[in-house]
Design an enzyme around this catalytic site. Structure first.
Site, short mmCIF file in Angstrom:
data_model
loop_
_atom_site.label_atom_id
_atom_site.label_comp_id
_atom_site.label_asym_id
_atom_site.label_seq_id
_atom_site.Cartn_x
_atom_site.Cartn_y
_atom_site.Cartn_z
N ARG A 46 1.15 -1.24 -0.08
CA ARG A 46 0.12 0.10 0.09
C ARG A 46 0.40 1.65 0.05
NH1 ARG A 46 -3.78 3.18 5.00
NH2 ARG A 46 -4.04 4.42 3.05
N HIS A 98 -3.05 10.84 0.61
CA HIS A 98 -2.85 11.07 2.38
C HIS A 98 -2.25 12.20 2.49
CE1 HIS A 98 -1.56 7.48 4.95
NE2 HIS A 98 -1.05 8.51 5.93
N GLU A 158 -7.09 8.50 6.08
CA GLU A 158 -8.26 9.17 7.48
C GLU A 158 -8.66 10.34 6.87
OE1 GLU A 158 -4.99 8.90 10.08
OE2 GLU A 158 -4.94 6.63 10.28
N GLU A 213 -4.25 -0.38 7.67
CA GLU A 213 -3.80 0.23 8.63
C GLU A 213 -3.37 -0.43 10.64
OE1 GLU A 213 -2.26 4.06 8.66
OE2 GLU A 213 -2.32 4.40 7.14
N TYR A 221 -5.01 1.06 15.80
CA TYR A 221 -3.81 1.01 16.48
C TYR A 221 -4.29 1.42 18.03
CZ TYR A 221 -1.51 2.67 12.37
OH TYR A 221 -0.88 3.09 11.69
C1 NOJ Z 1 -2.30 6.79 10.26
C2 NOJ Z 1 -1.62 7.63 9.50
O1 NOJ Z 1 -2.28 7.31 7.81
C3 NOJ Z 1 -0.62 7.30 8.84
O2 NOJ Z 1 0.15 7.81 8.13
C4 NOJ Z 1 0.19 7.81 10.43
O3 NOJ Z 1 2.56 7.42 10.33
C5 NOJ Z 1 -0.10 5.98 11.04
N1 NOJ Z 1 -1.26 6.89 12.07
C6 NOJ Z 1 0.57 6.34 12.17
O4 NOJ Z 1 0.89 7.68 12.51
#
Ligand code: NOJ
Length: 490
Positions: A84, A129, A174, A386, A316
């Site tokens: 990705r 992004h 995001e 992610e 996360y």
């Molecule tokens: C989400 C984001 O899409 C990415 O750019 C970032 O590095 C990671 N989270 C970790 O914070």
């Protein structure tokens, strides 16, 4: 064998795919090579160097613009099914508009996509992004309603250029981060602080932009290319601090996950239940004559509804939520508290801390989040776009291995016990990179990058060896000796 019980097994279903991710600004560098235009990240880091922890920027980053062959090689070493990455809008369209398409920009992504293809690795491509061309920002960026058309124009260019080989697309990454995260704090590109207004306008326009890009693909490109398009949402799992806050936690999920999901994935479409009312009330209390949260017209609801081929989920960490005490200071949404809901976000003391203040480890959160999605929007195909873990430098990253292991185990439970259709898992990140306001201080990479070395040498961490063996075995039950550190690189 394995520690997950015989009935369950650590085996991933046939056809399950593993990937790893990066994004253009975070890895490419080459910010001003050839005819690339300037974007809001270039400008922000140059104008506000002290906003970045180590005073660094992404001018060179991992220099993937020149090191793409090594990136492909790493993807192959890991045995990834797909990689990705994101496209830099201003590298492809220097003015932000399709009046001029950069030959060098297109060539770079062709080399990358073809290089991956030569090794049998698919491309999962994020169209946006966070690196908006500066000329578009000067016209208001995501707060100008025309952004939906500008984004659609850009999407047409990239579908045309790369759609014959790219079958998995993410329109935007995001929205909660680049709308709410940016406008609610002003810390981050474009550096505009507009908590009560900007973030909400951005929310709506992102959904319209996504919808137009999806419909464009559906109508003009799907018939010949047969790919799939969605967006990547960052889902923060939110639980009640204590039982009395159960409804509050649900409302908070609607106001976060739901804000970017309900309009697209629900049957009814439009903003999620309860959210417009709550925000309208807060706006009146703050002295605005009406709600600053824009509504959708009937046509807009129909335009946005159903514009997905799968659900893209970044995940996360988790939070607990409780009502705020009167006069309690609330930090901005989404990485602080939930001021719209007059609520305080905390964490459980059972969740280990990490090297970044927003991240506490609660692997069970990912399973609950997946179950919530299924319960809200039905039996969707979900791709985890992610998931990953931050450390400081060092190749011996057992905490990262532990995070991956525990999250993957929860995903297997989700698939096998809860019947959730999770089909893809993307580790963030393939390599250390420019971690926004943290600069290069915190590392998410499976590969460590030496940012003091002009060659930006990449070296596999122990977690890279671990992930490669999970992929090879398609299972969490892997022979214990495979996690020993092993230098793959000369
Ligand atoms: C989400 C984001 O899409 C990415 O750019 C970032 O590095 C990671 N989270 C970790 O914070």
């Amino acid at each position: 064998a394995g520690c997950y019980g015989k009935d369950l097994g650590g085996q991933f279903p046939p056809g399950f795919k593993f990937g790893a991710g990066t994004s253009s600004y975070q890895v490419e560098g080459a910010w001003n090579v050839s005819d690339k235009g300037v974007n809001i990240l270039d400008k922000f880091v140059h104008d506000h160097p002290t906003s970045i922890k180590d005073l660094s920027n992404g001018d060179v980053a991992c220099d993937s613009y020149h090191n793409w062959e090594r990136d492909v090689e790493m993807a192959a070493e890991l045995g990834l099914d797909y990689y990705r990455f994101s496209l830099s809008w201003s590298r492809i369209l220097p003015t932000g508009f399709p009046n001029k398409i950069s030959k060098d920009g297109v060539k770079y992504y062709n080399k990358l996509i073809n290089g991956l293809q030569a090794k049998g690795i698919e491309a999962m491509v994020t169209i946006y992004h966070w690196d908006l061309p500066l000329p578009l920002q000067e016209l208001g960026g995501w707060t100008n309603p025309l952004i939906a058309d500008w984004f659609e124009d850009y999407a047409r260019v990239v579908y045309t250029q790369f759609g014959d080989r790219v079958k998995l697309w993410l329109t935007v990454n995001e929205p909660i981060s680049f709308c709410d995260g940016s406008y609610n704090t002003g810390v981050g590109a474009p550096g505009v602080l507009s908590p009560d207004v900007g973030a909400y306008i951005c929310n709506k326009h992102v959904l319209l932009a996504h919808a137009k890009a999806w419909r464009l693909y559906d109508k003009e490109f799907r018939p010949k290319f047969n790919g799939r398009v969605s967006l990547a949402n960052n889902l923060l799992w939110i639980e009640p601090y204590s039982e009395e806050y159960t409804d509050l936690a649900e409302l908070a999920l609607q106001n976060s996950a739901g804000r970017y999901s309900h309009p697209i994935f629900s049957e009814a479409g439009g903003w999620p239940p309860g959210v417009e009312e709550v925000i309208a009330k807060v706006c009146l209390e703050k002295g605005y004559p009406r709600s600053t949260f824009p509504s959708f017209s009937k046509e807009e609801i129909e335009l946005v509804k159903g514009t997905y081929d799968y659900y893209g989920m970044n995940h996360y960490t988790s939070r607990l939520i409780r009502e705020a005490h009167p006069d309690e200071k609330l930090l901005p949404w989404p990485y602080g508290d939930a001021p719209d809901l007059k609520a305080k976000m905390t964490v459980s003391d059972k969740w280990p801390a990490t090297v970044v203040p927003w991240f506490y480890v609660n692997p069970k959160g990912i399973r609950k989040q997946l179950a919530w999605l299924k319960q809200q929007y039905g039996d969707l195909e979900i791709m985890i776009t992610e998931n990953g873990f931050p450390t400081y430098h060092g190749l011996n990253d057992t905490a990262r291995i532990d995070y991956y292991k525990k999250n993957l185990k929860q995903i297997l439970l989700s698939i096998n016990k809860d019947g959730v259709n999770v089909t893809h898992y993307t580790a963030w990140s393939l390599m250390d990179n420019f971690e926004w306001a943290d600069g290069y201080t915190t590392k998410f990479g499976l590969y460590e990058v030496d940012f003091n070395d002009p060659k930006r040498t990449r070296t596999p961490r122990e977690s890279a060896i671990y992930y490669a063996s999970v992929i090879k075995n398609r299972s969490l039950d892997i022979p214990s000796n495979t996690t020993k550190p092993k230098q793959k690189q000369k």
